[in-house]
Design a protein around this motif. Structure first.
Motif, mmCIF file in Angstrom:
data_model
loop_
_atom_site.group_PDB
_atom_site.id
_atom_site.type_symbol
_atom_site.label_atom_id
_atom_site.label_comp_id
_atom_site.label_asym_id
_atom_site.label_seq_id
_atom_site.Cartn_x
_atom_site.Cartn_y
_atom_site.Cartn_z
ATOM 1 N N LEU A 116 2.238 2.008 -3.412
ATOM 2 C CA LEU A 116 1.390 2.417 -4.389
ATOM 3 C C LEU A 116 0.552 3.778 -4.148
ATOM 4 O O LEU A 116 -0.205 4.091 -4.595
ATOM 5 N N SER A 117 1.289 4.264 -2.820
ATOM 6 C CA SER A 117 0.712 5.605 -2.472
ATOM 7 C C SER A 117 1.265 6.585 -3.183
ATOM 8 O O SER A 117 0.812 8.036 -2.755
ATOM 9 N N ILE B 172 -7.160 -1.601 -7.467
ATOM 10 C CA ILE B 172 -6.449 -0.339 -7.321
ATOM 11 C C ILE B 172 -6.421 0.332 -8.897
ATOM 12 O O ILE B 172 -6.677 1.210 -9.164
ATOM 13 N N GLU C 55 -10.724 7.285 -11.206
ATOM 14 C CA GLU C 55 -10.506 8.556 -10.747
ATOM 15 C C GLU C 55 -10.208 9.510 -11.918
ATOM 16 O O GLU C 55 -10.394 10.587 -12.052
ATOM 17 N N GLY D 214 -9.818 1.511 -9.597
ATOM 18 C CA GLY D 214 -9.846 2.871 -8.971
ATOM 19 C C GLY D 214 -9.010 3.825 -9.690
ATOM 20 O O GLY D 214 -9.453 5.066 -9.874
ATOM 21 N N LEU D 215 -7.823 3.583 -10.306
ATOM 22 C CA LEU D 215 -7.308 4.590 -11.098
ATOM 23 C C LEU D 215 -7.942 4.945 -12.288
ATOM 24 O O LEU D 215 -8.023 5.946 -12.549
ATOM 25 N N LEU E 216 0.967 -1.170 0.084
ATOM 26 C CA LEU E 216 -0.086 -0.032 0.019
ATOM 27 C C LEU E 216 0.928 1.182 -0.068
ATOM 28 O O LEU E 216 0.567 2.433 -0.797
ATOM 29 N N TYR E 217 1.817 1.134 0.737
ATOM 30 C CA TYR E 217 2.923 2.366 0.919
ATOM 31 C C TYR E 217 3.562 2.584 -0.599
ATOM 32 O O TYR E 217 3.593 3.714 -0.908
ATOM 33 N N LEU F 199 2.168 5.103 -9.020
ATOM 34 C CA LEU F 199 0.821 4.950 -9.721
ATOM 35 C C LEU F 199 0.806 4.845 -11.058
ATOM 36 O O LEU F 199 0.220 4.110 -11.622
ATOM 37 N N PRO G 41 2.156 9.204 -6.234
ATOM 38 C CA PRO G 41 1.445 9.303 -7.505
ATOM 39 C C PRO G 41 2.259 8.971 -8.963
ATOM 40 O O PRO G 41 1.867 8.338 -9.897
#
Lengths: 109, 109
Positions: free
Chosen positions: B21-22, B95, B102, B98-99, B18-19, B27, B24
């Motif tokens: 991928l946090s 994820i 967004e 989600g991208l 998670l870190y 990602l 930008p």
DNA sequence: TCATTAATTCGATTATAATCGAACAAACGA
DNA sequence: TCGTTTGTTCGATTATAATCGAATTAATGA
């Protein structure tokens, strides 16, 4: 300290959510909330100084992961499950499931 | 720099993933890899100095998110999709979805 | 062997975040 | 109104991470 900032569902950002959930303490908070439902900040079974916990609650709240409801001198926090599911379907479910999976693999060692 | 460290599937940690991928930039790297498949580090369409990118590749690799394959002077990176899916089912899918979600909400503004 | 290509590592700087004690604030009940 | 409870904010410290130019490495081909 009258009102606490909560982002609008559509303003919740993926990278911010992932960041909020990348901290082990915050993941424990979320796991606890997922298991036990809405909790008062003080009833959460996590040992850390009040100010540290307050900081983590703020990070989670401002990222859109949790909701804080004020009732008297207490604050009740809960996961914004519906909002998160609407914004990023499957994300929270996968993370909670991942937490459990991780716990199992740890227990086996 | 003969061999590059890659964690074993079962040692991949949720908070670490998670870190990773946090960020930008990271990602964007993942989105690019998801769209275009395996890429050489230099063909990724992300503008940042080489050393900065190399840093992000390392974070992604050491967290277990990507695989780096060495071929001559080049390194080819790809998402460890199968491993991630085995370890944290549904996470990467959510994820990536989600991208895209967004991106759409951004376009509407 | 020497230049070229592709990428990592080093090292310094800057930025961001975690930690936590102490002071503060707000609601409540005696 | 005063103490108690519950939690936030402040402020200082420490820790961690991002950035990126310069030096380095490693493979390859002329």
């Amino acid at each position: 300290m009258r009102t606490l900032y909560h982002p609008n569902v559509h303003d919740i950002q993926l990278s911010t959510v992932l960041y909020a959930l990348s901290d082990p303490i915050r993941l424990r908070i979320i796991r606890n909330l997922a298991e036990c439902g809405e909790q008062s900040c003080s009833t959460l079974d996590i040992s850390a100084p009040k100010s540290t916990l307050s900081h983590h609650f703020k990070v989670l709240r401002e990222s859109g992961v949790i909701n804080t409801r004020i009732e008297g001198t207490q604050r009740f926090i809960s996961i914004r499950y519906t909002d998160l599911e609407a914004r990023f379907p499957g994300l929270l479910t996968a993370i909670l499931q991942g937490l459990r999976a991780e716990e199992h693999s740890k227990a086996k060692k």
